[in-house]
Design an enzyme around this catalytic site. Structure first.
Site, short mmCIF file in Angstrom:
data_model
loop_
_atom_site.label_atom_id
_atom_site.label_comp_id
_atom_site.label_asym_id
_atom_site.label_seq_id
_atom_site.Cartn_x
_atom_site.Cartn_y
_atom_site.Cartn_z
N PRO A 22 0.75 -1.29 -0.02
CA PRO A 22 0.07 -0.06 -0.13
C PRO A 22 1.00 1.22 0.08
CG PRO A 22 -0.83 -1.48 1.73
CD PRO A 22 0.62 -1.89 1.19
N LYS A 23 0.49 2.49 -0.42
CA LYS A 23 0.86 3.65 -0.47
C LYS A 23 0.46 4.43 0.70
CE LYS A 23 2.34 7.81 -3.36
NZ LYS A 23 2.05 8.48 -2.19
N TRP A 24 1.16 4.75 1.46
CA TRP A 24 0.72 5.27 2.98
C TRP A 24 0.75 6.91 2.38
CZ3 TRP A 24 -1.15 2.51 6.96
CH2 TRP A 24 -1.07 1.28 6.80
#
Length: 350
Positions: free
Chosen positions: A34-36
């Site tokens: 995931p891209k936080w």
């Protein structure tokens, strides 16, 4: 090579692409995560002392006392970590990331910093391990760095976490859709065989829309004569030249007036205190239109949403998304942009 606050490492970066890539598109395969949506942070822990470096190597340590305490208590030994500082909000079972709450954590007053550490505590999500004990891992493949990171974070409690990963591209594509509801920003793909490349756009990021971080270089007064009508934006070329790339507008009446006050400290003035005269370049569309604007010191960064580029400019007026207090103006370059690959018009018309 020493990795320390005195000799900081530049974070490895990501280039935006339009869709989650197939794993065999890169030699050795890809890992997806995931891209936080938070502040990128490099954590330097020597076994006793902690420093939190920003993407631009400014130290953020004083703004997150609850995290520095957690690193000292929970990390088993010296290490340098790459990850993201985020602030979760909401009831248990329905939490999501809160960018506004995170942005407010950057405050000059120590009393305010301490209050926010209690009322909107942050957490750290690790996604890479750059060194452990005396071993620098920059040249190690990501697969090894990730395995060591899993071992290091295996039993660590909140507020320290390690991001989830997968090599299943179908699952990654589901994440791109499903995780948005939790406030995440997309998906990142990392080559499993690649070494860590400081400052290079080796990773691939897939976001829900095209965004860019730009420098505010000035503003035009609204046609009513009151408040900011539009913000003028700039991006840096590879050789450090700041170019005007377009503007952001569509602010409410109240917000236009607020922006005048917010930007007042950045207004460029001459030795007599008068605002420096400035105009944008005229084009065939300008006619007799007033092209004057109020120039600003190019230090403030904002994120905008855009649809496409035309040459070296945004094709249409872009949409203001948020301020980026964690970004350095000089890091706002053209190479962050998602540019279409050139295509022959004749091939379209066949």
């Amino acid at each position: 090579m020493e990795l320390s606050p005195a000799s900081p490492v530049s974070p490895q970066l990501a280039k935006a692409i339009g869709a989650v890539p197939e794993p065999d598109s890169v030699d050795g395969g890809l890992s997806y995560e995931p891209k936080w949506d938070g502040f990128r942070a490099i954590i330097y822990f020597d076994g006793e002392n902690v420093e939190i470096g920003s993407r631009g190597s400014k130290m953020l340590t004083r703004y997150f006392p609850e995290l520095t305490d957690a690193f000292r208590r929970l990390l088993p030994g010296p290490c340098v970590l790459d990850g993201e500082i985020v602030v979760p909000q909401g009831a248990e079972g329905s939490q999501k990331l809160d960018w506004e709450a995170l942005s407010q954590r950057i405050h000059p007053a120590a009393s305010r910093v301490n209050l926010l550490a209690e009322t909107t505590p942050a957490m750290f999500v690790a996604f890479d391990l750059l060194s452990q004990a005396d071993e620098v891992l920059l040249d190690a493949p990501f697969s090894r760095r990730r395995s060591m990171l899993d071992d290091l974070f295996g039993a660590l409690p909140h507020p320290l976490h390690v991001t989830t990963t997968t090599t299943d591209v179908d699952l990654a594509r589901r994440w791109l859709v499903e995780f948005e509801g939790a406030g995440l920003d997309g998906v990142v793909a990392k080559p499993l065989n690649a070494a860590y490349a400081p400052g290079k756009r080796l990773m691939l990021k897939i976001k829900h829309h095209r965004t860019a971080d730009a420098v505010v270089v000035g503003y035009r007064v609204h046609k009513s004569g009151n408040g900011v009508g539009s913000l003028l934006l700039g991006l840096y070329t590879d050789d450090g030249v700041l170019l005007n790339v377009g503007g952001a507008s569509a602010f409410s009446n109240a917000r236009r007036l607020e922006l005048i006050d917010e930007l007042a400290p950045l207004v460029k003035r001459d030795t007599d205190g008068e605002i420096v005269s400035a105009e944008t370049d005229r084009s065939r569309f300008s006619g007799s239109k007033d092209v004057s604007y109020v120039p600003l010191e190019p230090t403030r960064v904002l994120e905008v949403q855009y649809d496409q580029m035309e040459g070296m400019r945004f094709r249409h007026t872009v949409q203001f998304e948020r301020w980026r207090p964690d970004r350095e103006a000089t890091s706002c370059t053209f190479d962050q942009l998602d540019r279409p690959i050139a295509y022959d018009l004749d091939d379209v018309l066949v």
